[in-house]
Scaffold this motif. Sequence first.
Motif, mmCIF file in Angstrom:
data_model
loop_
_atom_site.group_PDB
_atom_site.id
_atom_site.type_symbol
_atom_site.label_atom_id
_atom_site.label_comp_id
_atom_site.label_asym_id
_atom_site.label_seq_id
_atom_site.Cartn_x
_atom_site.Cartn_y
_atom_site.Cartn_z
ATOM 1 N N HIS A 33 46.091 47.815 32.078
ATOM 2 C CA HIS A 33 44.754 48.890 32.400
ATOM 3 C C HIS A 33 45.507 50.351 32.206
ATOM 4 O O HIS A 33 44.671 51.315 31.675
ATOM 5 N N ALA A 46 37.945 49.970 32.235
ATOM 6 C CA ALA A 46 37.303 49.635 33.263
ATOM 7 C C ALA A 46 36.958 48.264 33.556
ATOM 8 O O ALA A 46 37.110 47.573 34.666
ATOM 9 N N TYR A 49 39.985 46.828 35.237
ATOM 10 C CA TYR A 49 40.169 47.164 36.578
ATOM 11 C C TYR A 49 39.032 46.086 37.142
ATOM 12 O O TYR A 49 39.227 45.494 38.461
ATOM 13 N N GLY A 50 37.774 45.875 36.732
ATOM 14 C CA GLY A 50 36.810 44.972 37.287
ATOM 15 C C GLY A 50 37.352 43.664 37.304
ATOM 16 O O GLY A 50 37.090 42.923 38.145
ATOM 17 N N GLN A 67 38.778 52.274 39.063
ATOM 18 C CA GLN A 67 37.518 51.822 37.990
ATOM 19 C C GLN A 67 36.685 52.840 37.978
ATOM 20 O O GLN A 67 35.862 52.790 36.725
#
Length: 644
Positions: A33, A46, A49-50, A67
């Motif tokens: 990430h 993003a 991170y999700g 995020q």
Amino acid sequence: LVHLQSRASPAPPGCRTSSQLQPLPRPRGRSSHARAFRGGNFELAAEIYGSQLAELPQPERGLCLRQGDALARAGRMAEALEAYSAAARLARLRPEELRELAESLALRLREKALRLPPWPGGAAEGAGEALGDPACCRPPALLGCPRCRRLLCEPVTLPCGHTRCRRCAEPGGCCCPTPRRPASARLNVVLGNLLEKWLEGESRARRLRAEGDELRDGQELAAALEKYSQALESAPCKCSLIAQRAELYIMVKNYQQALHDADALCQTRPLWPKGHYVKAQALSGLGRTEEALKEFLYCVALNPDWSLMKKEAQKVHHLSNLGGDTVLENSATLALREIPAILVDASDFECSLCMRLFYEPVTTPCGHTFCLKCLERCLDHNPHCPLCKEELSEFLASRTYKKTLLTEELIVRYLPEELAERKKVYEEEMKELSNLNKDVPIFVCTMAFPTIPCPLHVFEPRYRLMIRRCMETGTKQFGMCLADELKGFADYGCMLEIRDVKFFPDGRSVVDTVGVRRFRVLNHGQRDGYNTANIEYLEDKKVEGAEYEELVSLHDSVYDQAVAWFTSLKDNMKAQILNHFGSMPGKESEPQSNPSGPAWYWWLLAVLPLENRAQLAILAMTSLKDRLIAIRRVLIFVTRKRPR
């Protein structure tokens, strides 16, 4: 802090329960990430991170924030706000945690609302310009103070030659190693008069503004406001002054009046960040935080390198309702302002001593400007200013006559043709002074001989000028002749070459010279108080064959005789001669190699106890044989007469 934690909103993408999630590819590593974010792939960052949040039984605050950063950078503002809200529910947000959000909002505002091109980035200089004056308020080329960047106010020229406002002419106000302003430094009269003539209204406004600044620094805020208002009446461009007055209104907590000035600024100069900055401050003071946030974001949008505004935007409450579709009109870039040609008069740059255009202008501590050569010539006679008669002994002692750079730059810019003509006249004068046959400067003092050192103590003004000119032309040469009651100076002499000059605080100097060539005077003359002459150089007539053999024999014999005489002298006398003239040069294998003959001969002539007239007669001879015979006679005479 932003009150995101008060918002009752569902968890952001990635903060849902496992049963609600669609299957996502598992990230290859914990750093994937970060690599995606650093590489500018914010969408991928993003999603990663999700995915990581989805695997956790409870949301992790740090992941929610990261995020949110990635979503904000990807332009997905609604989802970003939800991610920040999730983090806020876990712990109250700090301003520094909203940096990415503030920057992203500002850049989006720059692109969508302001319709400006992408920011070039990385320019620390840009951040400084944000608080600087707009282009319309900047002074004409060359007439701005390099320190405050505003029109020169009461210009003072420092010893290094640079010019600053009086308030700016303090230690640290110049990049030079020793620009310290003398306590007695005065207004530069020439530049002060030019500012009044060329920019009368602007100069008056600048003075009033400077007075207002002093009152503000002294906490006399009401009086300072009055000065700023008076300055606005004369200022051709009012933007910078209005911004300063608005800031002062904020200091006295008159936020409504500050907002009135700031609104006018934003309408006049919509792309000047400073206008939005003071408007944001005024709105904050009035408690209108949402509007203030919008103005702070405008500041960042107009200048993304302005870190102060990023921090302000991070601090302001309530990030909802963040700006509309207002489109600010572009401002044309203003060209450098110039002085109208009709105002430029060469007489404004005229030296009061030579009545010609300044050449290498120098400003005295009392504020008057002269050509460098004109000033030096005056100080040769009197250590006082030629105009106001103020004593300049300290200035004379320092001998740091630095050119006034601004005056010279103004002449170069506005009077190029006149300067070219003035330079031509100067170069012609230097060429004339450089001629070592015609109008050669003559120092009337003592006997001098080729190759022999001749130290001089110079104190008369006319000879100070003469020596300086010899140095300026680069010839570093002048003639030395004995005085003559009828003609002024003798018909024969020796050229001297300057090896070094040491100056004293009172203008006197010690000049280290050495003899170079003999000459005969063709006619006498004068220039600016000192003697000159048209001359021709003397050279020995060379001989060959039997005459040459005879000459060599005579040369060797007289040399041996000279050595014997010097060796026979008492020790104290030999020490005096050696101390003054140095050691006797050695015998040369070729007596005719030098046009003036062997060096030992001139050393001997200088140390022998002969009257000047006898030395002069020998100096004038162009036959080495005759000179050797003459010196042999002298040696015989002094040897016989020497006391036993």
